[in-house]
Design an enzyme around this catalytic site. Structure first.
Site, PDB file in Angstrom:
ATOM      1  N   ARG A  82      -4.486 -98.028 -53.174  1.00 47.43           N
ATOM      2  CA  ARG A  82      -4.828 -96.696 -53.706  1.00 47.43           C
ATOM      3  C   ARG A  82      -4.260 -96.541 -55.116  1.00 47.43           C
ATOM      4  O   ARG A  82      -4.851 -95.904 -55.975  1.00 47.43           O
ATOM      5  CB  ARG A  82      -4.331 -95.576 -52.795  1.00 47.43           C
ATOM      6  CG  ARG A  82      -4.658 -94.234 -53.383  1.00 47.43           C
ATOM      7  CD  ARG A  82      -4.465 -92.986 -52.532  1.00 47.43           C
ATOM      8  NE  ARG A  82      -3.782 -93.068 -51.297  1.00 47.43           N
ATOM      9  CZ  ARG A  82      -2.449 -92.972 -51.152  1.00 47.43           C
ATOM     10  NH1 ARG A  82      -1.672 -92.826 -52.208  1.00 47.43           N
ATOM     11  NH2 ARG A  82      -1.915 -93.036 -49.960  1.00 47.43           N
ATOM     12  N   TYR A 133     -19.551 -81.319 -71.546  1.00 43.89           N
ATOM     13  CA  TYR A 133     -20.144 -81.666 -70.261  1.00 43.89           C
ATOM     14  C   TYR A 133     -19.920 -80.514 -69.279  1.00 43.89           C
ATOM     15  O   TYR A 133     -18.789 -80.152 -68.994  1.00 43.89           O
ATOM     16  CB  TYR A 133     -19.549 -82.981 -69.747  1.00 43.89           C
ATOM     17  CG  TYR A 133     -20.022 -83.314 -68.360  1.00 43.89           C
ATOM     18  CD1 TYR A 133     -21.379 -83.411 -68.085  1.00 43.89           C
ATOM     19  CD2 TYR A 133     -19.117 -83.497 -67.334  1.00 43.89           C
ATOM     20  CE1 TYR A 133     -21.824 -83.685 -66.808  1.00 43.89           C
ATOM     21  CE2 TYR A 133     -19.552 -83.781 -66.051  1.00 43.89           C
ATOM     22  CZ  TYR A 133     -20.906 -83.869 -65.801  1.00 43.89           C
ATOM     23  OH  TYR A 133     -21.352 -84.129 -64.534  1.00 43.89           O
ATOM     24  N   ASP A 176     -13.344 -87.145 -74.943  1.00 43.53           N
ATOM     25  CA  ASP A 176     -14.407 -87.690 -74.091  1.00 43.53           C
ATOM     26  C   ASP A 176     -15.383 -88.399 -75.020  1.00 43.53           C
ATOM     27  O   ASP A 176     -16.145 -87.766 -75.757  1.00 43.53           O
ATOM     28  CB  ASP A 176     -15.097 -86.547 -73.324  1.00 43.53           C
ATOM     29  CG  ASP A 176     -16.208 -87.057 -72.394  1.00 43.53           C
ATOM     30  OD1 ASP A 176     -16.673 -88.196 -72.588  1.00 43.53           O
ATOM     31  OD2 ASP A 176     -16.615 -86.294 -71.486  1.00 43.53           O
ATOM     32  N   LYS A 223     -21.807 -94.227 -67.234  1.00 40.31           N
ATOM     33  CA  LYS A 223     -22.883 -94.163 -68.234  1.00 40.31           C
ATOM     34  C   LYS A 223     -22.991 -95.510 -68.961  1.00 40.31           C
ATOM     35  O   LYS A 223     -23.265 -96.504 -68.340  1.00 40.31           O
ATOM     36  CB  LYS A 223     -22.636 -92.988 -69.179  1.00 40.31           C
ATOM     37  CG  LYS A 223     -22.193 -91.703 -68.470  1.00 40.31           C
ATOM     38  CD  LYS A 223     -23.214 -91.166 -67.490  1.00 40.31           C
ATOM     39  CE  LYS A 223     -22.679 -89.908 -66.815  1.00 40.31           C
ATOM     40  NZ  LYS A 223     -23.545 -89.399 -65.781  1.00 40.31           N
TER      41      LYS A 223
HETATM   42  C1  PLP Z   1     -19.925 -86.657 -71.333  1.00 39.18           C
HETATM   43  C2  PLP Z   1     -19.620 -86.758 -69.876  1.00 39.18           C
HETATM   44  N1  PLP Z   1     -18.342 -86.689 -69.464  1.00 39.18           N
HETATM   45  C3  PLP Z   1     -18.028 -86.782 -68.157  1.00 39.18           C
HETATM   46  C4  PLP Z   1     -19.001 -86.936 -67.174  1.00 39.18           C
HETATM   47  C5  PLP Z   1     -18.601 -87.035 -65.737  1.00 39.18           C
HETATM   48  O1  PLP Z   1     -18.778 -88.354 -65.259  1.00 39.18           O
HETATM   49  P1  PLP Z   1     -19.088 -88.694 -63.723  1.00 39.18           P
HETATM   50  O2  PLP Z   1     -20.459 -88.189 -63.431  1.00 39.18           O
HETATM   51  O3  PLP Z   1     -18.928 -90.180 -63.647  1.00 39.18           O
HETATM   52  O4  PLP Z   1     -18.055 -87.981 -62.908  1.00 39.18           O
HETATM   53  C6  PLP Z   1     -20.327 -87.007 -67.561  1.00 39.18           C
HETATM   54  C7  PLP Z   1     -21.390 -87.120 -66.529  1.00 39.18           C
HETATM   55  O5  PLP Z   1     -22.550 -86.850 -66.765  1.00 39.18           O
HETATM   56  C8  PLP Z   1     -20.646 -86.916 -68.937  1.00 39.18           C
HETATM   57  O6  PLP Z   1     -21.938 -86.973 -69.362  1.00 39.18           O
END
Ligand code: PLP
Length: 400
Positions: free
Chosen positions: A54, A106, A179, A204
């Site tokens: 874990r 997001y 991010d 992604k």
């Molecule tokens: C810019 C961005 N950050 C974070 C996330 C979250 O990622 P996850 O869907 O893998 O949890 C996404 C998902 O679409 C995203 O587009």
């Protein structure tokens, strides 16, 4: 890889996944480690550094090392999703801490911040992160512990100046986390611009094949021993947002072609943006690579080799439009594409199209006529032709 990865092009680091070879079998791709537990030494110690999967897992080693090298960071941590990685950044803070986050970001993370994180005691303030004056005015020296940036940011692709924001955050005693899912380390390296932590939804571009949910954090050089990063490590180990072994193995495989996929998607997105900019059926194209885009100058300074594969278009209402003409036209376009798949997510080999306001619901910054496009690696002429025919077909739809 015997050479220092910082002396190599990212293409070489990615293609060979740092050149690791399994010493026991001489295999050039990694084995899949699935064990959940590790043997103690005869004298009751755990010298291997591993106890229970874990907290950590040898299946993570290669992907984490490749990511740390690509981001020029000290250490990377994989998580079970992008959300698990992003929320760990905030969960490592303490109740009462003040954080700044962008209004345009997001949506699912914004939602978590404004509801769950706030209920747990974080003081979350959403601001216009593209405005240095707004950042400066919102920082509370000594109280603001973290500034969260997403650039380019969903779904308007707003661009934030990472270096300037890092400077302002640090002057107020706050950390900067970025991010960088959409830019990827091929295009922007936030840690070299002054960020403390970079986050990726590895779901992604990093994995790139729409078949793994994963997340990652990378910490800047000299910061891995900090109390803050040790708390982040504990969040993963104790809350258990740990990636599965097979997903980590697939992610390493995906990373080997990251440079090819990102360059192809970026080049096509630029062509698509230029083609539809000024198109009679399109009200606006949002893409950092367009000279007329608000964040273009900052994007040119901090993005290299392209502006990423994500763009949005706003669709004009047709001649038969009702009061919600733009929205109906956008939804009709998404319904008529054949190559662009009508689905959420981004960063895969296949191109995706999505009416973003339908996903985000109330409070979205996405105008109702906006379609979010994730450019894949198909031939760009096919992608443009498909959008053209969908725009024409939508134009004839009743109400659109
Ligand atoms: C810019 C961005 N950050 C974070 C996330 C979250 O990622 P996850 O869907 O893998 O949890 C996404 C998902 O679409 C995203 O587009």
């Amino acid at each position: 890889m015997s050479q220092d990865p910082s002396q190599l092009h990212p293409d070489t680091v990615a293609a060979q996944a740092l050149g690791w070879v399994d010493e026991r079998t001489r295999a050039v791709t990694p084995p899949l480690h699935v064990s959940t537990t590790y043997l103690r030494d005869p004298d009751n110690q755990y010298r291997s550094g591993r106890v229970y999967a874990r907290a950590d897992n040898p299946a993570f080693d290669q992907a984490e090392a490749v990511l740390a090298a690509l981001e020029a960071g000290e250490q990377a941590l994989l998580f079970a999703s992008g959300m698990a990685a992003a929320t760990a950044v905030f969960q490592a803070l303490k109740p009462g801490d003040h954080v700044l986050a962008p209004k345009v970001m997001y949506w699912s993370l914004r939602n978590w911040l404004m509801n769950f994180a706030t209920e747990w005691g974080l003081q979350v303030e959403l601001i216009d992160m593209t405005s240095p004056a707004a950042v400066q005015a919102a920082l509370r020296p000594g109280r603001t512990k973290l500034v969260w940036v997403e650039t380019p940011a969903n779904p308007l692709w707003s661009v934030t100046d990472i270096a300037a924001t890092a400077q302002a955050a640090h002057a107020a005693g706050a950390l900067l986390a970025v991010d960088s899912t959409v830019a990827t380390p091929l295009i922007t390296q936030p840690l070299l611009l002054g960020a403390d932590v970079v986050m990726h939804a590895a779901t992604k571009y990093l994995n790139g094949h729409s078949d793994v949910i994963a997340g990652a954090l990378v910490v800047r050089q000299g910061f891995a021993a900090s109390d803050y990063w040790q708390r982040v490590r504990k969040v993963r180990a104790q809350l258990g947002g740990t990636l599965g072994s097979f997903e980590a193995w697939l992610l390493t495989r995906g990373l080997r072609t990251l440079h090819l996929r990102v360059r192809a998607a970026s080049a096509s997105a630029q062509r698509i943006a230029e083609h539809f900019n000024g198109h009679p059926r399109v009200a606006e194209v949002l893409y950092p690579g367009l000279p007329g885009f608000a964040g273009h100058a900052v994007a040119r300074a901090q993005m290299r080799g392209g502006f990423g594969g994500m763009l949005s278009i706003r669709v004009k209402p047709g001649p038969n439009a009702g009061p919600q003409g733009g929205e109906a036209a956008a939804i009709a376009v998404a319904a008529h594409t054949q190559i662009w798949k009508r689905a959420t997510s981004l960063g895969g080999t296949e191109s995706l199209i999505e009416h973003r306001a339908s996903v985000e619901g109330a409070g979205t910054p996405a105008p109702p006529d906006l379609l979010r496009l994730s450019t894949g690696i198909e031939h760009v002429d096919d992608l443009i032709a498909d959008l053209e025919q969908a725009l024409q077909a939508a134009h004839r739809s009743p109400g659109a």
